[in-house]
Scaffold this motif. Structure first.
Motif, short mmCIF file in Angstrom:
data_model
loop_
_atom_site.label_atom_id
_atom_site.label_comp_id
_atom_site.label_asym_id
_atom_site.label_seq_id
_atom_site.Cartn_x
_atom_site.Cartn_y
_atom_site.Cartn_z
N SER A 1 59.48 30.72 60.97
CA SER A 1 60.05 29.37 60.76
C SER A 1 61.50 29.37 60.29
O SER A 1 61.99 28.35 59.81
CB SER A 1 59.19 28.55 59.79
OG SER A 1 57.85 28.48 60.22
N ILE A 2 62.19 30.50 60.43
CA ILE A 2 63.61 30.52 60.06
C ILE A 2 64.41 29.58 60.96
O ILE A 2 65.30 28.85 60.50
CB ILE A 2 64.17 31.96 60.14
CG1 ILE A 2 63.48 32.85 59.12
CG2 ILE A 2 65.68 31.97 59.90
CD1 ILE A 2 63.86 34.32 59.21
N HIS A 3 64.06 29.58 62.24
CA HIS A 3 64.78 28.73 63.21
C HIS A 3 64.61 27.26 62.88
O HIS A 3 65.59 26.50 62.84
CB HIS A 3 64.27 29.04 64.62
CG HIS A 3 65.10 28.43 65.70
ND1 HIS A 3 66.45 28.70 65.86
CD2 HIS A 3 64.78 27.55 66.70
CE1 HIS A 3 66.92 28.03 66.90
NE2 HIS A 3 65.93 27.33 67.43
N VAL A 4 63.39 26.83 62.61
CA VAL A 4 63.17 25.43 62.28
C VAL A 4 63.81 25.08 60.93
O VAL A 4 64.28 23.96 60.72
CB VAL A 4 61.66 25.08 62.31
CG1 VAL A 4 60.92 25.69 61.14
CG2 VAL A 4 61.45 23.57 62.31
N GLY A 5 63.87 26.06 60.01
CA GLY A 5 64.54 25.85 58.73
C GLY A 5 66.03 25.59 58.93
O GLY A 5 66.61 24.70 58.30
N LEU A 6 66.66 26.34 59.84
CA LEU A 6 68.07 26.13 60.15
C LEU A 6 68.28 24.78 60.82
O LEU A 6 69.30 24.12 60.62
CB LEU A 6 68.58 27.26 61.04
CG LEU A 6 68.74 28.62 60.36
CD1 LEU A 6 69.14 29.69 61.40
CD2 LEU A 6 69.77 28.57 59.24
N SER A 7 67.32 24.37 61.64
CA SER A 7 67.41 23.08 62.31
C SER A 7 67.40 21.93 61.30
O SER A 7 68.20 20.99 61.39
CB SER A 7 66.24 22.93 63.29
OG SER A 7 66.35 21.74 64.04
N CYS A 8 66.52 22.02 60.32
CA CYS A 8 66.45 20.99 59.28
C CYS A 8 67.71 21.03 58.42
O CYS A 8 68.27 19.98 58.07
CB CYS A 8 65.21 21.22 58.42
SG CYS A 8 64.85 19.86 57.26
N LEU A 9 68.18 22.22 58.09
CA LEU A 9 69.42 22.37 57.32
C LEU A 9 70.59 21.75 58.07
O LEU A 9 71.47 21.11 57.46
CB LEU A 9 69.68 23.86 57.05
CG LEU A 9 71.00 24.20 56.34
CD1 LEU A 9 71.05 23.58 54.95
CD2 LEU A 9 71.19 25.71 56.27
N ALA A 10 70.63 21.92 59.39
CA ALA A 10 71.72 21.36 60.20
C ALA A 10 71.74 19.84 60.09
O ALA A 10 72.80 19.23 59.90
CB ALA A 10 71.55 21.80 61.65
#
Length: 267
Positions: free
Chosen positions: A15-24
């Motif tokens: 879930s690192i990718h989705v975490g970066l998406s939310c951070l964005a």
């Protein structure tokens, strides 16, 4: 090449990718509403998203199959434990009103993941409710938490902005539901299961038009937002059951990340 494939799988599955998406989306909120925030909240949003998604995806699997857990899942469990420690640390750096907002989001996440009521499944499996809970959590995390931490007035503009974010995330999840249609349990009653793929796409296009209309209402319209709304509409238009899971798990979830990068470069 094999090691890169394993790293990419871990990047997606942990879930690192989705975490970066939310951070964005969080960072776009900060930049569009023109207020500065401590770095601790940005880290909290990223770590919180990673942990929440891993908890929802793997909690029941780890709990029920303690003696048959794959190596990758063990690595994700250890990684999630470290993320949780960082999450707790940064939570205590937040203002009290922000912590109250976090508490509400945590309640929604637990309701989504765990069966609290006797003889009932978790909210994730309640008919048709999943998409609303996830969209609400993202809107609260990426709009209202930064507003609370920045001591920003929760006026009409913030609520309109939150409604836009709800619409955007709702459409992104619609793409997931279309691609996952052949694998989803019919009892979930996802939007495509209820109204069909074509009507689901039309619903998504309508919500994207509403997003742009609210941009005009909020006097926040810009060509960059228009471009990425069109990109989202493109992925929605070409979504179907034959698409690879990476169509959503990587490419669709990358839309906010690329949007944020373009925002930094051209603002």
């Amino acid at each position: 090449m094999k090691i890169f494939r394993h790293l990419f799988r871990f990047y997606i599955n942990s879930s690192i990718h989705v975490g970066l998406s939310c951070l964005a989306l969080f960072c776009i909120t900060q930049q569009q509403l023109f207020f500065s925030l401590p770095f601790s909240l940005a880290l909290f949003v990223f770590l919180g998203t990673v942990f929440a998604y891993n908890f929802v995806k793997y909690e029941s699997l780890i709990r029920r199959r303690k003696n048959a857990i794959r190596k990758e899942l063990k690595a994700i469990a250890v990684f999630s434990g470290l993320v949780f420690l960082g999450l707790l640390y940064y939570c205590f750096q937040l203002r009290f009103q922000t912590q109250l907002g976090v508490f509400f989001i945590v309640i929604l996440t637990l309701l989504y993941a765990l069966p609290f009521f006797p003889n009932r499944s978790n909210a994730r499996n309640w008919k048709g409710i999943k998409i609303y809970i996830v969209s609400l959590c993202w809107a609260l995390t990426t709009v209202f938490l930064p507003a609370l931490e920045g001591n920003f007035s929760l006026d009409v503009m913030v609520f309109v902005y939150g409604l836009q974010r709800f619409f955007l995330v709702f459409v992104l999840i619609l793409i997931f539901e279309i691609v996952d249609l052949k694998n989803d349990d019919p009892l979930l009653q996802t939007v495509p299961q209820q109204i069909g793929v074509e009507r689901t796409k039309n619903l998504g296009f309508g919500l994207l038009v509403l997003f742009l209309a609210l941009d005009f209402l909020n006097r926040n319209f810009n060509l960059l937002s228009l471009f990425f709304i069109l990109v989202t509409a493109f992925f929605l238009a070409f979504a179907n059951e034959k698409r690879s899971h990476y169509y959503t798990l990587f490419w669709v979830e990358a839309i906010p990340i690329v949007w944020w990068i373009f925002w930094i470069l051209y603002k």
